[in-house]
Design an enzyme around this catalytic site. Sequence first.
Site, PDB file in Angstrom:
ATOM      1  N   CYS A 176      -6.142 -14.729  55.719  1.00  0.00           N
ATOM      2  CA  CYS A 176      -5.346 -13.579  56.165  1.00  0.00           C
ATOM      3  C   CYS A 176      -4.024 -13.414  55.425  1.00  0.00           C
ATOM      4  O   CYS A 176      -3.247 -12.522  55.747  1.00  0.00           O
ATOM      5  CB  CYS A 176      -5.137 -13.665  57.674  1.00  0.00           C
ATOM      6  SG  CYS A 176      -6.720 -13.659  58.530  1.00  0.00           S
ATOM      7  N   HIS A 303       3.572 -11.171  61.444  1.00  0.00           N
ATOM      8  CA  HIS A 303       2.116 -11.309  61.348  1.00  0.00           C
ATOM      9  C   HIS A 303       1.544 -10.867  62.696  1.00  0.00           C
ATOM     10  O   HIS A 303       0.606 -10.087  62.741  1.00  0.00           O
ATOM     11  CB  HIS A 303       1.755 -12.755  61.013  1.00  0.00           C
ATOM     12  CG  HIS A 303       0.305 -12.973  60.744  1.00  0.00           C
ATOM     13  ND1 HIS A 303      -0.400 -12.225  59.832  1.00  0.00           N
ATOM     14  CD2 HIS A 303      -0.587 -13.838  61.291  1.00  0.00           C
ATOM     15  CE1 HIS A 303      -1.664 -12.633  59.821  1.00  0.00           C
ATOM     16  NE2 HIS A 303      -1.801 -13.600  60.699  1.00  0.00           N
ATOM     17  N   HIS A 337      -6.003  -6.325  63.298  1.00  0.00           N
ATOM     18  CA  HIS A 337      -5.746  -7.339  62.277  1.00  0.00           C
ATOM     19  C   HIS A 337      -6.733  -7.093  61.139  1.00  0.00           C
ATOM     20  O   HIS A 337      -7.933  -7.322  61.279  1.00  0.00           O
ATOM     21  CB  HIS A 337      -5.923  -8.738  62.865  1.00  0.00           C
ATOM     22  CG  HIS A 337      -5.541  -9.851  61.931  1.00  0.00           C
ATOM     23  ND1 HIS A 337      -5.135  -9.625  60.627  1.00  0.00           N
ATOM     24  CD2 HIS A 337      -5.492 -11.199  62.110  1.00  0.00           C
ATOM     25  CE1 HIS A 337      -4.860 -10.787  60.050  1.00  0.00           C
ATOM     26  NE2 HIS A 337      -5.066 -11.745  60.925  1.00  0.00           N
TER      27      HIS A 337
END
Lengths: 408, 267
Positions: A176, A303, A337
């Site tokens: 990620c 994040h 996400h």
Amino acid sequence: MLDRTTTSRPDPGFTPLAITAFSAVSAMGHGLAATRAALLERQGGLRPAQDPEDAGLPDGIWVGRVPGLDLVALPADLARYDCRNNRLAEMALQADGFAAAVAAARARHGAARVAVVLGTSTAGIAQTEAAYRRRAGGALPADFDFGGTHDLYALPRYLRARLGLRGPALTVSTACTSGARSLLEAAALLRADVADAVVAGGVDTLCRMTLQGFNALSLLAHGPCRPCAADRDGITIGEAAGLLLLERAPAPGALALLGAGASSDGHHMSSPQPEGLGAQAAMHAALATAGLPPAAVDYINLHGTGTRANDAMEDRAVAALFGSTVPCSSTKGWSGHTLGASGALEAVVSLLCIEEGLIPGCLGVAAVDPGFRADVASDNRRRPVGRVLSNSFGFGGSNCSLLLGRAA
Amino acid sequence: MPRCWIEGAAVLGPGLPGWPASRAILTGEAPWLEAPTLVPPPALLAATERRRASLVVRLALAAAAEAIAAAGREAAALDSLFASSNGDGGVVGAILEALATPGGDVSPTQFHNSVHNAAAGYWSIGAGARLGSVSIGCHDDTWPAGLLQGVAQVAAWGRPLLLCGYDAPLPEPLAAVRPTAIPFATALVLAPEPGPRSLAAIEVAHGGPLPPEVQPGPLRRALEGVNPIARALPLLEALAAGRPARIGWPLLDGLAITLRLEPCHAA
């Protein structure tokens, strides 16, 4: 002959890089205007998972799906690259004049001096998933093109061919952080004079592997994800393409990448180090490379995945460096996400926040976790935003922070 | 054209059991005899993780540890770049099988081990390497692309780097569409300045004319085409022999990466 004597040691600092074009497509918007409007109007793009590809997920799971990818056509001579991931890349190329800006950079620098450095975690693996289901006698179908779709390299190869470039191509795949990390690798190519311009960013698309994998880890949210909320219960998976064109020597006042930092947790494959020591190291390095103190940051794009562990860790890390003086939020409530694209998408969102003077408060958060010490925004705030720190963390303990702003 | 110094080297492959034992084979002084790739268990992982470590993770960690030891460097003081075309194909293949099986469950452990940076993650956990790390994957271009990026990083940031390349065979049915016959790994420590352990100085460029091809020996003929990381062999041979070299790697889309190597004749 190679000069074997040492030369003056390069300045380890970071020379600001111009971001001369950028583009994004995600569930929150197709192109910059739609993305900007979604942020200002607080209209998210997450929807209940109802696609046939979502079969097998528990009830109540949402996704951030980009509509219209079925209608995207790749150029006929590049048909071997046809898959959902490269279609999303193509959509982002066509948005916001990005392909035209790359063509102009190619004319300025020459095709051999424009590199393509892109992040992805799963590339075109949805194509492989479908091929596995179509197996006859154990073998994959003859029309399945591993190198053009499944392989990580398919993404930069497609963009390099599509854009008529002849510079280096590289796929960054650090889970990620891939999208954010691609900008740091692009910066290395520019600083080492391997390229004069770099197409950087990330593209990741919905696939069963990531949906079922995060489901197996019990990390999927019920309903849309609610980063930093007291009642947050996980992530919503999305898909996105975020593309940025980097060059040297930004004009004064132009949008720029001012610094970047990376670190490794060295703690666990899928759980963050609880105190956020790795996250702190990445944020600290981003500031240090830019030669700026924490007080120089106006907004932190977290994040902020919406899991219990990530958001608590990130709050501790942010509070350790910034106290409660710098407003922060996650925009994953809009997009979900987007995994290997998230760092690139959120770099673009950060640039929009600078242009608009916007701190986009976390979407869908009724109450911020009362244990958090950082200044988490849950409503939009309008104020001048000069510099944004954008965080990305990933499996394997990978951390990357980008500092975006305007060139001095 | 970015350049740097190579301080330590490692190799693991069929009949290539580590750098010291492979050196005479790489120089041609000893014959190459095909033998299974010996991959030691990763001593730096805790017992449970060591037992569970896949072939791919063991390959990468063994090569990385050997290169660091040869360079006399601390893992904690190095950035790292891990280059692999296939990643952990066994893990990815098992997940694809589960997804294609009605009622098949994806294992949570396999899912977190499926990320392309899994080997880098275990390296950072085991070796306490907490600086920045990047993992790349570029199909048959993985070795030259990783080398170019690694040298660019060292030149750009002025910090030493562990460059580790590793690849292993995929399971069926992926193996039929992406053949990789053997496991192979190599690692180099790249430094921004020459030092007492420097083996050679290298310059790497994207483009440039391909130098004349040197007739490959039996080792290269057997391995270079069957594992993307074994494309490092011409560089490893020059390094082992301590001879100047110009090496070119043709790339998939008609371009090339070229390297110039000058050995350091340390006293």
